[in-house]
Design a protein around this motif. Structure first.
Motif, PDB file in Angstrom:
ATOM      1  N   THR A 179       0.839  -1.196   0.000  1.00  0.00           N
ATOM      2  CA  THR A 179       0.000   0.000   0.000  1.00  0.00           C
ATOM      3  C   THR A 179       0.878   1.252   0.000  1.00  0.00           C
ATOM      4  N   LEU A 180       0.247   2.431   0.003  1.00  0.00           N
ATOM      5  CA  LEU A 180       1.011   3.673   0.136  1.00  0.00           C
ATOM      6  C   LEU A 180       1.697   3.713   1.494  1.00  0.00           C
ATOM      7  N   GLN A 181       2.836   4.368   1.545  1.00  0.00           N
ATOM      8  CA  GLN A 181       3.712   4.249   2.703  1.00  0.00           C
ATOM      9  C   GLN A 181       3.133   4.804   4.009  1.00  0.00           C
ATOM     10  N   ASP A 182       2.191   5.735   3.927  1.00  0.00           N
ATOM     11  CA  ASP A 182       1.622   6.256   5.164  1.00  0.00           C
ATOM     12  C   ASP A 182       0.825   5.199   5.918  1.00  0.00           C
ATOM     13  N   SER A 183       0.368   4.144   5.201  1.00  0.00           N
ATOM     14  CA  SER A 183      -0.450   3.104   5.830  1.00  0.00           C
ATOM     15  C   SER A 183       0.346   1.865   6.236  1.00  0.00           C
ATOM     16  N   HIS A 184       1.621   1.811   5.944  1.00  0.00           N
ATOM     17  CA  HIS A 184       2.411   0.624   6.247  1.00  0.00           C
ATOM     18  C   HIS A 184       2.350   0.217   7.722  1.00  0.00           C
ATOM     19  N   PRO A 185       2.571   1.148   8.670  1.00  0.00           N
ATOM     20  CA  PRO A 185       2.521   0.732  10.075  1.00  0.00           C
ATOM     21  C   PRO A 185       1.161   0.161  10.469  1.00  0.00           C
ATOM     22  N   HIS A 186       0.088   0.752   9.972  1.00  0.00           N
ATOM     23  CA  HIS A 186      -1.257   0.286  10.314  1.00  0.00           C
ATOM     24  C   HIS A 186      -1.422  -1.190   9.981  1.00  0.00           C
ATOM     25  N   TYR A 187      -1.060  -1.576   8.774  1.00  0.00           N
ATOM     26  CA  TYR A 187      -1.243  -2.961   8.364  1.00  0.00           C
ATOM     27  C   TYR A 187      -0.230  -3.890   9.029  1.00  0.00           C
ATOM     28  N   ALA A 188       0.992  -3.420   9.208  1.00  0.00           N
ATOM     29  CA  ALA A 188       2.006  -4.261   9.852  1.00  0.00           C
ATOM     30  C   ALA A 188       1.639  -4.569  11.291  1.00  0.00           C
ATOM     31  N   LEU A 189       1.198  -3.579  12.036  1.00  0.00           N
ATOM     32  CA  LEU A 189       0.856  -3.808  13.437  1.00  0.00           C
ATOM     33  C   LEU A 189      -0.330  -4.762  13.570  1.00  0.00           C
ATOM     34  N   ARG A 190      -1.288  -4.657  12.673  1.00  0.00           N
ATOM     35  CA  ARG A 190      -2.421  -5.588  12.701  1.00  0.00           C
ATOM     36  C   ARG A 190      -1.966  -6.998  12.351  1.00  0.00           C
ATOM     37  N   ALA A 191      -1.031  -7.100  11.412  1.00  0.00           N
ATOM     38  CA  ALA A 191      -0.516  -8.421  11.046  1.00  0.00           C
ATOM     39  C   ALA A 191       0.240  -9.053  12.211  1.00  0.00           C
ATOM     40  N   PHE A 192       1.065  -8.292  12.878  1.00  0.00           N
ATOM     41  CA  PHE A 192       1.810  -8.823  14.020  1.00  0.00           C
ATOM     42  C   PHE A 192       0.853  -9.279  15.119  1.00  0.00           C
ATOM     43  N   ALA A 193      -0.193  -8.497  15.352  1.00  0.00           N
ATOM     44  CA  ALA A 193      -1.177  -8.873  16.374  1.00  0.00           C
ATOM     45  C   ALA A 193      -1.871 -10.186  16.016  1.00  0.00           C
ATOM     46  N   ALA A 194      -1.959 -10.477  14.716  1.00  0.00           N
ATOM     47  CA  ALA A 194      -2.585 -11.723  14.252  1.00  0.00           C
ATOM     48  C   ALA A 194      -1.570 -12.857  14.107  1.00  0.00           C
ATOM     49  N   GLY A 195      -0.323 -12.607  14.451  1.00  0.00           N
ATOM     50  CA  GLY A 195       0.699 -13.644  14.391  1.00  0.00           C
ATOM     51  C   GLY A 195       1.297 -13.887  13.035  1.00  0.00           C
ATOM     52  N   LYS A 196       1.270 -12.865  12.156  1.00  0.00           N
ATOM     53  CA  LYS A 196       1.771 -13.034  10.800  1.00  0.00           C
ATOM     54  C   LYS A 196       3.059 -12.247  10.570  1.00  0.00           C
ATOM     55  N   PRO A 197       4.078 -12.874   9.989  1.00  0.00           N
ATOM     56  CA  PRO A 197       5.308 -12.159   9.623  1.00  0.00           C
ATOM     57  C   PRO A 197       5.054 -11.234   8.440  1.00  0.00           C
ATOM     58  N   VAL A 198       5.911 -10.209   8.317  1.00  0.00           N
ATOM     59  CA  VAL A 198       5.659  -9.141   7.342  1.00  0.00           C
ATOM     60  C   VAL A 198       6.913  -8.812   6.545  1.00  0.00           C
ATOM     61  N   LEU A 199       6.740  -8.785   5.228  1.00  0.00           N
ATOM     62  CA  LEU A 199       7.700  -8.178   4.304  1.00  0.00           C
ATOM     63  C   LEU A 199       7.034  -6.893   3.821  1.00  0.00           C
ATOM     64  N   CYS A 200       7.635  -5.753   4.129  1.00  0.00           N
ATOM     65  CA  CYS A 200       6.986  -4.463   3.879  1.00  0.00           C
ATOM     66  C   CYS A 200       7.712  -3.680   2.806  1.00  0.00           C
ATOM     67  N   GLU A 201       6.983  -3.240   1.811  1.00  0.00           N
ATOM     68  CA  GLU A 201       7.567  -2.446   0.739  1.00  0.00           C
ATOM     69  C   GLU A 201       8.254  -1.206   1.313  1.00  0.00           C
ATOM     70  N   LYS A 202       9.334  -0.797   0.659  1.00  0.00           N
ATOM     71  CA  LYS A 202      10.071   0.378   1.112  1.00  0.00           C
ATOM     72  C   LYS A 202       9.304   1.656   0.745  1.00  0.00           C
ATOM     73  N   PRO A 203       9.450   2.738   1.492  1.00  0.00           N
ATOM     74  CA  PRO A 203       9.994   2.757   2.842  1.00  0.00           C
ATOM     75  C   PRO A 203       9.031   2.084   3.807  1.00  0.00           C
ATOM     76  N   ALA A 204       9.560   1.311   4.743  1.00  0.00           N
ATOM     77  CA  ALA A 204       8.692   0.588   5.666  1.00  0.00           C
ATOM     78  C   ALA A 204       7.823   1.545   6.471  1.00  0.00           C
TER      79      ALA A 204
END
Length: 332
Positions: free
Chosen positions: A79-104
């Motif tokens: 997604t666009l970079q301003d939303s990266h933390p939002h999706y990553a934090l939700r993924a971590f809470a669900a127990g999923k590892p994350v590869l995040c497009e740059k800039p993270a």
């Protein structure tokens, strides 16, 4: 994790993608070249592109982000970079590892939150910075270990693209756009990779009509030398890179972030040409590395480490401060 024992050295990695734009499509194309991995699901706020992308690869177009997380082993954030933390934090809470497009993340504070959450959950998290995984870059590293150019003290790199469409997200202040985050983060990686942590950053540049940086020139003092970097959205500039040492130079020919060819010129007159074509679109190399780490139970890459990501964004943060560029969603 899934029933196919990811993290125990076996099993297919089922990938999910959040986002359905150009980089999501490139990732999906590249994923077809990664052994033991497949696209399992796609979700985007734009329903039709997500359905089309999923359909191309026999994946599920998920009805929600939570539904996507329920059916995957690893998440790629496109997604666009301003939303990266939002999706990553939700993924971590669900127990999923994350590869995040740059800039993270668009700043160090947000990136540190992502790193802290991944470590607390004991989950793999890596910024998708592709150059160090390309065959040419790895061959160059190996060559210089055997036949070096002495003490490396200068990195010079830059890229400026003159024909970026005016409606491109790079020009959106609200989405965290600008040349520094979209292009300059590549140059920041190269400088950090060869010269270590930045100690001082001096930046001059221009802000455009939308408030984002459209050109920036950086002089950066690192632990082991100096970097001269530039990035832009309204001029056409070369995309090669120079690495200079006491016994020679390396030129990574354009486009250096998709490296295919490098020239090593030694002070004794020798010249070595390296050429290593890449396959699969290029994103497959970082993805394969991520899958290997996931199967090994690792939570951090030794090549694209959390510290490297933090050092990169620290340069961009400092440059934005010099340009007095602040995004509307950033808080003190």
């Amino acid at each position: 994790m899934s029933e196919n024992t990811i993290g125990s050295g076996a099993g297919e990695v089922r990938w999910g993608i959040v986002g359905a734009g150009r980089i999501a499509q490139r990732f999906a194309d590249s994923l077809a070249h990664v052994p033991g991995a497949r696209l399992a699901g796609v979700w985007s706020r734009r329903e039709e592109p997500a359905r089309e992308l999923a359909g191309r690869f026999g994946a599920q177009a998920c009805a929600s982000f939570d539904a996507l997380l329920d059916n995957i082993d690893a998440l790629y954030i496109a997604t666009l970079q301003d939303s990266h933390p939002h999706y990553a934090l939700r993924a971590f809470a669900a127990g999923k590892p994350v590869l995040c497009e740059k800039p993270a993340a668009v700043n160090a504070r947000a990136l540190q939150q992502m790193i802290d959450a991944a470590r607390a959950a004991k989950l793999l998290f890596m910024e998708a910075m592709k150059p160090p995984f390309y065959p040419l870059y790895q061959r160059l590293r190996a060559h210089l270990e055997a036949d070096g150019i002495g003490e490396i003290g200068l990195v010079r790199a830059g890229c400026s693209i003159a024909n970026v469409p005016s409606d491109h997200p790079s020009f959106s202040l609200e989405a965290g756009g600008g040349a520094l985050l979209d292009i300059g983060v590549y140059e920041a990686f190269l400088a950090v990779d060869w010269l270590g942590e930045a100690l001082d950053v001096q930046t001059i540049g221009r802000l455009g009509d939308t408030g984002v940086d459209v050109f920036a020139s950086l002089n950066v003092r690192h632990e082991r030398g100096i970097a001269q970097l530039f990035c832009g959205l309204d001029l056409q500039g070369r995309g090669d890179a120079l690495i200079a040492g006491t016994r020679g130079t390396v030129t990574i020919h354009e486009n250096w972030w998709n490296p295919v060819r490098a020239t090593i010129a030694y002070t004794d007159g020798r010249k070595v040409e390296l050429e290593e074509p890449f396959s699969g679109g290029g994103l497959n190399y970082e993805t394969a590395h991520f899958c290997e780490l996931l199967r090994a139970g690792a939570i951090e890459s030794p090549i694209m480490s959390h510290a490297t990501s933090m050092r990169m964004i620290a340069i961009i943060d400092a440059a934005r401060r010099d340009l007095k560029l602040r995004f509307p969603f950033e808080t003190d």
